[in-house]
Motif scaffolding. Structure first.
Motif, PDB file in Angstrom:
ATOM      1  N   SER A  15      13.616  14.527  46.347  1.00  0.00           N
ATOM      2  CA  SER A  15      14.920  14.844  45.768  1.00  0.00           C
ATOM      3  C   SER A  15      14.755  15.090  44.270  1.00  0.00           C
ATOM      4  N   SER A  16      14.886  16.339  43.878  1.00  0.00           N
ATOM      5  CA  SER A  16      14.666  16.727  42.489  1.00  0.00           C
ATOM      6  C   SER A  16      15.942  16.629  41.664  1.00  0.00           C
ATOM      7  N   ARG A  17      15.851  15.908  40.575  1.00  0.00           N
ATOM      8  CA  ARG A  17      16.977  15.855  39.638  1.00  0.00           C
ATOM      9  C   ARG A  17      17.070  17.160  38.854  1.00  0.00           C
ATOM     10  N   ILE A  18      15.943  17.797  38.639  1.00  0.00           N
ATOM     11  CA  ILE A  18      15.918  19.033  37.848  1.00  0.00           C
ATOM     12  C   ILE A  18      16.526  20.196  38.623  1.00  0.00           C
ATOM     13  N   TYR A 105      11.895  25.411  38.195  1.00  0.00           N
ATOM     14  CA  TYR A 105      10.921  25.107  39.243  1.00  0.00           C
ATOM     15  C   TYR A 105       9.614  24.600  38.620  1.00  0.00           C
ATOM     16  N   ALA A 106       9.198  25.233  37.535  1.00  0.00           N
ATOM     17  CA  ALA A 106       7.982  24.788  36.843  1.00  0.00           C
ATOM     18  C   ALA A 106       8.152  23.366  36.318  1.00  0.00           C
ATOM     19  N   ARG A 107       9.328  23.057  35.803  1.00  0.00           N
ATOM     20  CA  ARG A 107       9.591  21.695  35.330  1.00  0.00           C
ATOM     21  C   ARG A 107       9.574  20.707  36.483  1.00  0.00           C
ATOM     22  N   PHE A 108      10.148  21.091  37.613  1.00  0.00           N
ATOM     23  CA  PHE A 108      10.119  20.220  38.795  1.00  0.00           C
ATOM     24  C   PHE A 108       8.681  19.901  39.192  1.00  0.00           C
ATOM     25  N   VAL A 109       7.841  20.932  39.274  1.00  0.00           N
ATOM     26  CA  VAL A 109       6.445  20.730  39.676  1.00  0.00           C
ATOM     27  C   VAL A 109       5.715  19.839  38.689  1.00  0.00           C
ATOM     28  N   THR A 110       5.842  20.140  37.408  1.00  0.00           N
ATOM     29  CA  THR A 110       5.026  19.451  36.394  1.00  0.00           C
ATOM     30  C   THR A 110       5.588  18.110  35.946  1.00  0.00           C
TER      31      THR A 110
END
Length: 273
Positions: A15-18, A105-110
């Protein structure tokens, strides 16, 4: 009775907050993961929903039995109707507005997913042990994230990458075709000496040849990116590997056929490479 384990498989969601939603993933681990004695290198892949269609269970299981391969975790991040929004280049959407959430998406991954994997699944803390790959638009996304986050990754693998992604529509009045976003991204970026890149194209990836030079666009775009990386300081051959498949298409069977070679490049022991 002797228990034989080919691999360990887990499916779940994060569950991504970003991104404000759940993202599903599949994790495959080698049999040695059960011993709990060490951290593991990681292969992170976009378009993880293609795991079955690519035949990755068989490919990964075979890889885990080979002595010339380092054991590693496979993590496939699945996508859905958000694919055209999440995948792209974080710096900017393309000229049609596609990839407008690539930065998130990049922030979610990293910022979320990689720390989660390191905490929960003994994923390696060494950047050199992390490989990110993808196919087509997923490959563009993987390249973008690796190139711009070298403190987290050691290698990027791209199958038939969508390096045509551009700031404006193609025009013959732009002979250098600098509207392709990855070219200026690399030019303006920073050289990271530990990074390595693997690119694959098929001679039948497409039929389009916008500049009429006798080379299909997907190959042209990839070779132009390689030249840009060379200008930045990356060696080719060396830090850059390019594989061109005669008769290869922009499809899952082609990518599945070359995937074992990619794994050898990514995780083969040095003496075997």
């Amino acid at each position: 009775m002797i228990l034989h384990v080919d691999h360990i498989s887990l499916k779940g969601f994060f569950s991504s907050r970003i991104l404000h939603r759940k993202l599903h993933f599949r994790l495959i681990a080698p049999p040695s993961f059960r011993k709990g004695e060490k951290d593991f290198p990681v292969l992170l892949m976009n378009d993880g929903q293609d795991y079955t269609a690519l035949g990755l269970e068989k490919i990964l299981t075979r890889s885990y039995t080979q002595k010339n391969m380092r054991p590693f975790l496979y993590v496939g991040l699945e996508t859905d109707q958000n694919r055209m929004h999440d995948y792209g280049t974080a710096s900017t959407a393309d000229y049609k507005g596609r990839g407008e959430k690539a930065g998130l998406y990049a922030r979610f991954v990293t910022e979320e997913f990689i720390p989660f994997l390191k905490k929960e699944f003994r994923a390696s803390s060494r950047k050199e042990d992390w490989v990110y790959c993808g196919m087509s638009l997923g490959g563009l996304s993987a390249f973008d994230i690796v190139f711009n986050h070298p403190h987290l990754f050691g290698k990027a693998g791209v199958f038939s990458g969508s390096f045509w992604w551009r700031k404006k529509a193609y025009t013959k009045k732009d002979p250098e075709d600098r509207s392709r976003i990855v070219l200026d991204m690399v030019k303006e970026g920073t050289y990271a000496p530990h990074l390595n890149f693997w690119f694959q194209c098929g001679t039948l990836d497409e039929k389009a040849d916008r500049n009429h030079n006798g080379i299909i666009d997907s190959i042209d775009d990839t070779l132009d990116l390689i030249r840009e990386l060379e200008s930045k300081g990356y060696s080719y051959p060396g830090q850059i590997t390019y594989v061109e498949i005669e008769g290869g298409k922009h499809d899952l069977p082609t990518w599945a056929k070359v995937f074992p070679d990619f794994l050898k490049w990514a995780f083969g022991r040095r003496e075997a490479q």
